[in-house]
Design an enzyme around this catalytic site. Structure first.
Site, short mmCIF file in Angstrom:
data_model
loop_
_atom_site.label_atom_id
_atom_site.label_comp_id
_atom_site.label_asym_id
_atom_site.label_seq_id
_atom_site.Cartn_x
_atom_site.Cartn_y
_atom_site.Cartn_z
N ARG A 302 -3.86 -5.12 -20.93
CA ARG A 302 -4.82 -4.79 -19.88
C ARG A 302 -4.08 -4.15 -18.71
O ARG A 302 -2.86 -4.26 -18.58
CB ARG A 302 -5.54 -6.06 -19.41
N HIS A 303 -4.82 -3.50 -17.87
CA HIS A 303 -4.26 -2.99 -16.63
C HIS A 303 -3.67 -4.14 -15.82
O HIS A 303 -3.97 -5.32 -16.06
CB HIS A 303 -5.35 -2.30 -15.82
N ASN A 309 -10.27 -8.23 -9.55
CA ASN A 309 -9.91 -9.44 -10.30
C ASN A 309 -9.67 -10.61 -9.36
O ASN A 309 -10.04 -11.75 -9.65
CB ASN A 309 -8.66 -9.21 -11.14
N ARG A 353 -7.28 1.68 -12.16
CA ARG A 353 -6.38 0.56 -12.41
C ARG A 353 -5.54 0.72 -13.67
O ARG A 353 -4.43 0.22 -13.74
CB ARG A 353 -7.17 -0.76 -12.45
N GLU A 373 -13.93 0.71 -19.20
CA GLU A 373 -14.45 -0.65 -19.39
C GLU A 373 -15.94 -0.64 -19.70
O GLU A 373 -16.66 0.31 -19.40
CB GLU A 373 -14.18 -1.48 -18.12
N HIS A 442 -8.91 -2.30 -20.81
CA HIS A 442 -9.69 -3.29 -20.07
C HIS A 442 -10.02 -4.46 -21.00
O HIS A 442 -9.91 -4.35 -22.23
CB HIS A 442 -10.96 -2.65 -19.53
#
Length: 523
Positions: A302-303, A309, A353, A373, A442
């Site tokens: 993932r980023h 987040n 991101r 995403e 994502h």
């Protein structure tokens, strides 16, 4: 109509392989056959010739000498169709044979000149065919295995895109089917029940590749448990010689020129397609054209942790947090250790991101819009607590069926799977063993791709744990996929939400975790 069958045994591999006969006896004659001859009774026009439910019944029938990759391809097709949402099953005649007459059979058991053993093998093959037909004829309500192959339900299809709004069940009949007579039996048998047949012949003219397949796969099969590897290889090569005596390649004049087939030569170096029509059939052809067996390593992560987040908000296009930037700085070093002298290409989405996470790499980077995403629609940028407050019914409905739930103005996981199909095709066609791919994506996107390779069900897919700041390495093998995980030493919040977890606890956990990590960094 044949009598209603008793309960069907569960597959040995969930959602993939259905291969155990109902009777462990050679005297068992499938109820559809009608007599005791080793050759089946061919149904007349009085047999059922259509399916009142409108369901497409499609059988892919494997053809080829042993060690040509039939079971490998059968499993690949099943996994692909199941991932897309179509109920699919393998009926592996070899497993029926092991259950009926035992696994430890000498090579001359497969000699076509041995009439007694030939009849045994025919009975086993017809038992598998009988089970396949029974599976096709069971309704969705009756089919106790249906949820393992597909999570589509009748009242959910109205919201699907037009090209996916038809019912379909797909069986893969996995056996050598090496003679024209055997294939004619299968075609006649299926045609009487409105089952469309497409033959897939695996041809390998490379003797070194065949020997490699035997050593890599066949000597570890149940047929050779406890047997010296060298003796096992010699025995299996003699088995192949027996099949070669009567082998007849698929030709376009079979069944009065009405045979549909796909011929894969030397693991897809050449593909021949004859009279293959239909939407789903064409998709499988395209899938097989992109298939290869080149060893490869795929990397996913993932980023880095984003600002959203840290405050429990979903979707959006926020920047990385300061810990996310730290992750982006350490990620290239980890990947260099992993790939060594190999080439590397990084795939990202078009969102900030992921692009920021890849910014410190010196390797080529490709941005894919389809890797964005899952679209949360009206819920973009909201916390789960805010979603529950504004759309309480939606919040509960998503908990009840997360895979099929579609956000207002957004997507569902089912939509995401369809969107990601071109990515799967590109990964399957990747044929450079010295060229690794890293997808920086994502949570939902990595879940969907990961579930394809690990064969997770649609019920499991939306809950796969894909933590931040962790690199996942997948190495596809002939009958599975090896997985390794490499955490990067940069802390991050936990964005995973368990089924039924309250919205307030998710938002609070994210914010508390972000605060604790910040305090820890300042101490």
């Amino acid at each position: 109509m044949p009598p209603k069958p008793t309960a069907i045994p569960k597959p040995t591999t969930e959602g993939e392989q259905f291969d155990i006969p109902r009777k462990n006896t050679l005297s068992y004659q499938p109820t559809h056959l009608g007599h005791n001859s080793p050759l089946p009774y061919i149904p007349t026009s009085s047999a059922k010739t259509h399916d009142p439910s409108g369901t497409l019944k499609l059988a892919f029938i494997m053809v080829g000498l042993p060690a040509r990759g039939k079971t490998y391809v059968a499993r690949k097709i099943t996994r692909y169709l199941t991932w897309l949402g179509y109920p699919a099953r393998i009926f592996n005649v070899g497993n029926y044979r092991r259950d009926t007459v035992g696994a430890a059979q000498p090579h001359d058991f497969f000699d076509p000149n041995n009439q007694e053993n030939a009849q045994k093998r025919m009975q086993v093959a017809m038992t598998a065919l009988d089970d396949m037909i029974r599976w096709f004829e069971r309704s969705e309500d009756e089919d106790e295995l249906s949820d393992q192959g597909s999570s589509i339900k009748e009242d959910e299809r109205e919201d699907q895109d037009p090209e996916y709004d038809f019912e379909a069940k797909v069986a893969i009949y996995d056996a050598t089917n090496s003679t024209k007579m055997r294939r004619r039996i299968l075609m006649d048998w299926c045609a009487a029940r409105n089952i469309k047949c497409v033959f897939i012949e695996m041809v390998c003219e490379d003797s070194e590749m065949v020997t490699h397949n035997v050593k890599e796969v066949k000597i570890s099969s149940p047929d050779y448990v406890g047997v010296d590897p060298e003796l096992a290889v010699n025995d299996f090569m003699l088995r192949i010689k027996h099949y070669e005596k009567s082998y007849e390649t698929v030709t376009e004049d079979e069944n009065n020129g009405k045979i549909s087939y796909i011929k894969l030569i030397n693991t897809g170096a050449q593909v021949i397609v004859n009279k293959v029509q239909g939407y789903l059939q064409s998709r499988v052809v395209y899938f097989l054209m992109n298939l290869n067996i080149t060893p490869m390593d795929l990397y996913f992560c993932r980023h880095g942790e984003s600002v959203y987040n840290t405050i429990g908000r979903i979707g959006g296009d926020s920047d990385l947090s300061w810990r996310g930037y730290m992750f982006s700085q350490k990620l290239p070093e980890l990947m260099e250790k992993q790939i060594g002298a190999k080439k590397l290409t990084i795939w990202t989405s078009t969102l900030k991101r992921t692009i920021q996470t890849a910014s410190n790499f010196k390797h080529p980077t490709v941005q894919w819009k389809i890797l964005d995403e899952l679209d949360s629609g009206l819920c973009e940028g909201l916390t789960y607590e805010e979603i529950e407050e504004r759309y309480p019914e939606d919040y509960q409905e998503r908990d009840n069926d997360k895979f099929n739930f579609r956000y207002r103005g957004g997507e569902s996981y089912r939509d995401l799977v369809q969107r990601l199909e071109p990515v799967i095709m590109e990964l399957e066609r990747h044929h450079e063993p010295d060229h690794a791919i890293l997808i920086i994506g994502h949570q939902a996107v990595i879940r969907a791709i990961y579930s394809y390779f690990l064969n997770y069900s649609h019920d499991e897919l939306p809950y796969v744990k894909i933590p931040l700041h962790t690199v996942i390495k997948l190495t596809p093998k002939a009958y599975g996929c090896l997985e390794e995980r490499f955490p990067v030493d940069v802390p991050a919040v936990d964005t995973h939400r368990n089924k039924g977890q309250s919205a307030a606890s998710v938002t609070k956990a994210a914010r508390d975790s972000a605060g604790d990590l910040t305090k820890l960094a300042l101490e």
